[in-house]
Design a protein around this motif. Sequence first.
Motif, PDB file in Angstrom:
ATOM      1  N   ASP A   1      -2.792   4.784  -2.873  1.00 34.17           N
ATOM      2  CA  ASP A   1      -4.017   4.081  -2.881  1.00 34.17           C
ATOM      3  C   ASP A   1      -5.017   4.631  -1.991  1.00 34.17           C
ATOM      4  O   ASP A   1      -5.903   4.531  -2.221  1.00 34.17           O
ATOM      5  CB  ASP A   1      -3.561   2.615  -2.063  1.00 34.17           C
ATOM      6  CG  ASP A   1      -2.570   1.786  -3.000  1.00 34.17           C
ATOM      7  OD1 ASP A   1      -2.960   1.461  -4.178  1.00 34.17           O
ATOM      8  OD2 ASP A   1      -1.614   1.489  -2.459  1.00 34.17           O
ATOM      9  N   ALA A   2      -4.420   5.447  -1.058  1.00 31.06           N
ATOM     10  CA  ALA A   2      -5.599   6.096  -0.006  1.00 31.06           C
ATOM     11  C   ALA A   2      -4.909   7.419   0.403  1.00 31.06           C
ATOM     12  O   ALA A   2      -3.701   7.498   0.442  1.00 31.06           O
ATOM     13  CB  ALA A   2      -5.767   5.197   1.271  1.00 31.06           C
TER      14      ALA A   2
ATOM     15  N   ASP B   1     -11.727  -5.773   0.516  1.00 31.78           N
ATOM     16  CA  ASP B   1     -12.845  -5.122  -0.049  1.00 31.78           C
ATOM     17  C   ASP B   1     -13.698  -5.483   0.939  1.00 31.78           C
ATOM     18  O   ASP B   1     -14.995  -6.004   0.693  1.00 31.78           O
ATOM     19  CB  ASP B   1     -13.271  -5.619  -1.511  1.00 31.78           C
ATOM     20  CG  ASP B   1     -14.414  -5.152  -2.022  1.00 31.78           C
ATOM     21  OD1 ASP B   1     -14.649  -3.827  -1.746  1.00 31.78           O
ATOM     22  OD2 ASP B   1     -15.011  -5.640  -2.817  1.00 31.78           O
TER      23      ASP B   1
ATOM     24  N   ILE C   1      -9.637  -1.644   2.388  1.00 34.51           N
ATOM     25  CA  ILE C   1      -9.169  -1.377   0.890  1.00 34.51           C
ATOM     26  C   ILE C   1      -8.425  -2.768   0.296  1.00 34.51           C
ATOM     27  O   ILE C   1      -8.840  -3.123  -0.673  1.00 34.51           O
ATOM     28  CB  ILE C   1      -7.821  -0.472   1.123  1.00 34.51           C
ATOM     29  CG1 ILE C   1      -8.476   0.778   1.528  1.00 34.51           C
ATOM     30  CG2 ILE C   1      -6.928  -0.448  -0.204  1.00 34.51           C
ATOM     31  CD1 ILE C   1      -7.309   1.994   1.914  1.00 34.51           C
TER      32      ILE C   1
ATOM     33  N   LEU D   1       0.801  -1.316  -0.019  1.00 31.03           N
ATOM     34  CA  LEU D   1       0.122  -0.054   0.116  1.00 31.03           C
ATOM     35  C   LEU D   1       0.718   1.308  -0.086  1.00 31.03           C
ATOM     36  O   LEU D   1       2.022   1.276   0.889  1.00 31.03           O
ATOM     37  CB  LEU D   1      -0.827   0.167   1.123  1.00 31.03           C
ATOM     38  CG  LEU D   1      -2.102  -0.975   1.370  1.00 31.03           C
ATOM     39  CD1 LEU D   1      -3.038  -0.908   2.356  1.00 31.03           C
ATOM     40  CD2 LEU D   1      -2.857  -0.848  -0.129  1.00 31.03           C
TER      41      LEU D   1
ATOM     42  N   ARG E   1     -15.191   4.107  -4.059  1.00 30.77           N
ATOM     43  CA  ARG E   1     -14.113   4.251  -3.403  1.00 30.77           C
ATOM     44  C   ARG E   1     -14.363   3.776  -1.992  1.00 30.77           C
ATOM     45  O   ARG E   1     -15.655   4.175  -1.308  1.00 30.77           O
ATOM     46  CB  ARG E   1     -13.208   5.631  -3.524  1.00 30.77           C
ATOM     47  CG  ARG E   1     -12.834   5.609  -4.888  1.00 30.77           C
ATOM     48  CD  ARG E   1     -11.827   4.737  -5.321  1.00 30.77           C
ATOM     49  NE  ARG E   1     -12.224   3.856  -5.912  1.00 30.77           N
ATOM     50  CZ  ARG E   1     -11.611   2.648  -6.391  1.00 30.77           C
ATOM     51  NH1 ARG E   1     -10.233   2.559  -6.028  1.00 30.77           N
ATOM     52  NH2 ARG E   1     -12.098   1.405  -6.998  1.00 30.77           N
ATOM     53  N   LYS E   2     -13.225   3.423  -1.064  1.00 28.11           N
ATOM     54  CA  LYS E   2     -13.770   3.434   0.307  1.00 28.11           C
ATOM     55  C   LYS E   2     -13.513   4.748   1.135  1.00 28.11           C
ATOM     56  O   LYS E   2     -12.573   5.477   0.885  1.00 28.11           O
ATOM     57  CB  LYS E   2     -12.898   2.661   1.147  1.00 28.11           C
ATOM     58  CG  LYS E   2     -12.788   1.079   0.547  1.00 28.11           C
ATOM     59  CD  LYS E   2     -13.912   0.399   0.710  1.00 28.11           C
ATOM     60  CE  LYS E   2     -13.876  -1.204   0.411  1.00 28.11           C
ATOM     61  NZ  LYS E   2     -15.134  -1.869   0.193  1.00 28.11           N
TER      62      LYS E   2
ATOM     63  N   ARG F   1      -8.837   7.780  -5.439  1.00 20.61           N
ATOM     64  CA  ARG F   1      -8.438   7.121  -4.286  1.00 20.61           C
ATOM     65  C   ARG F   1      -9.420   6.858  -3.276  1.00 20.61           C
ATOM     66  O   ARG F   1     -10.262   7.732  -2.776  1.00 20.61           O
ATOM     67  CB  ARG F   1      -7.027   8.118  -3.753  1.00 20.61           C
ATOM     68  CG  ARG F   1      -6.223   8.667  -4.896  1.00 20.61           C
ATOM     69  CD  ARG F   1      -5.596   7.550  -5.706  1.00 20.61           C
ATOM     70  NE  ARG F   1      -4.885   7.896  -6.877  1.00 20.61           N
ATOM     71  CZ  ARG F   1      -4.771   7.001  -7.776  1.00 20.61           C
ATOM     72  NH1 ARG F   1      -4.916   5.803  -7.637  1.00 20.61           N
ATOM     73  NH2 ARG F   1      -4.000   7.519  -8.953  1.00 20.61           N
ATOM     74  N   HIS F   2      -9.035   5.886  -2.334  1.00 16.86           N
ATOM     75  CA  HIS F   2      -9.984   5.753  -1.082  1.00 16.86           C
ATOM     76  C   HIS F   2      -9.331   7.062   0.089  1.00 16.86           C
ATOM     77  O   HIS F   2      -8.314   7.382  -0.141  1.00 16.86           O
ATOM     78  CB  HIS F   2      -9.628   4.594  -0.493  1.00 16.86           C
ATOM     79  CG  HIS F   2      -9.451   3.327  -1.245  1.00 16.86           C
ATOM     80  ND1 HIS F   2     -10.765   2.919  -1.649  1.00 16.86           N
ATOM     81  CD2 HIS F   2      -8.502   2.430  -2.076  1.00 16.86           C
ATOM     82  CE1 HIS F   2     -10.811   1.890  -2.666  1.00 16.86           C
ATOM     83  NE2 HIS F   2      -9.201   1.652  -2.720  1.00 16.86           N
TER      84      HIS F   2
END
Length: 333
Positions: A78-79, A310, A307, A17, A128-129, A101-102
Amino acid sequence: MGPRVNGPPMNEAFRELHVLLAGCGSIGKRHARILSELGVGRICACDPNPAQLEALRAAVPGVKPCSSFQAGLDGAPDAVFILTPPELHVPMACETILAGRHVFLEKPVSDTMDGVDELIELAGRSGRKAMVGLCFRYHEALRRAKRMLDQGEIGRVASIRALVGEHLPEVRPDFRTLFSAKGLGAFDLMHDLDLALWYANQPVREVHAVHGTFSDIGIEAPDLVEILLRFEDRCAATVHMDFFQRPRRRQMELIGTRGTIVVEFGRWDRYTLSVYRAGRDEWETWTAATERDDMFRAEDREFLEAIVFDRAIACTLEEGRKALEVVSAARRG
């Protein structure tokens, strides 16, 4: 049930990540340290104050600097953890989601309701989260109280009393520079309001409030907030939040039709949980050691697992919206 907390660290799963931290104040340093402990492979950070950025990098070696928030987004994380003053939360979260992006958003979701519903809609469409940092929902004692309540150990909850108070100049000697000293004031202690809403688990029907400057600590924003809530189905709550109380106190009282639960968690290193059940004629009490980082570690792990695997998130934008909506109504009143 409360958010899932237990489980292996999953360090290997997090190694691939890439996380961007937007904001390098005290909460930024905490998340940086915890994400590093959890095994996140690449952590970058940005802050408009170069000294803040360098202080975070000194505290957590290995964090990479970014010249700006946009440069950080361009690096394809990623986040993104948005750890900035509340008035920046919504626009930065929207930028993050539009970049694919999360997003992890520290509480409160914002300082007003402006744009919050649009953010929720955008996040829902994106896939997205999106998580809000409601960290006290991950506190060991408060989760245990929630399980007791959900299992009916004190019957139906009819009254909730939340109290939090601390002397801001002692807790944060730099308090005059904080957004809470100029903007939300004691409303910034809304974790305890969120807990009351979490325990009640039903819509709010009425909001009544008193707030203002009642002490001599010398801030422009309210240093005392008293909120009274009436929920839809035979439940009420009072929430007291202040910035001048000595010593620091934090207590949650859940009064049910067949008993009472009290959690005292004003200290970071221990808590006391007591329960009285009808028919037993005595209190049962537990005192246990804890660490402040425990709840932050649990919420960060849940976000990362959501993430990587899921999975669903418990502390959604919709959950964060609830407390902000009450605060907005209280400030208007």
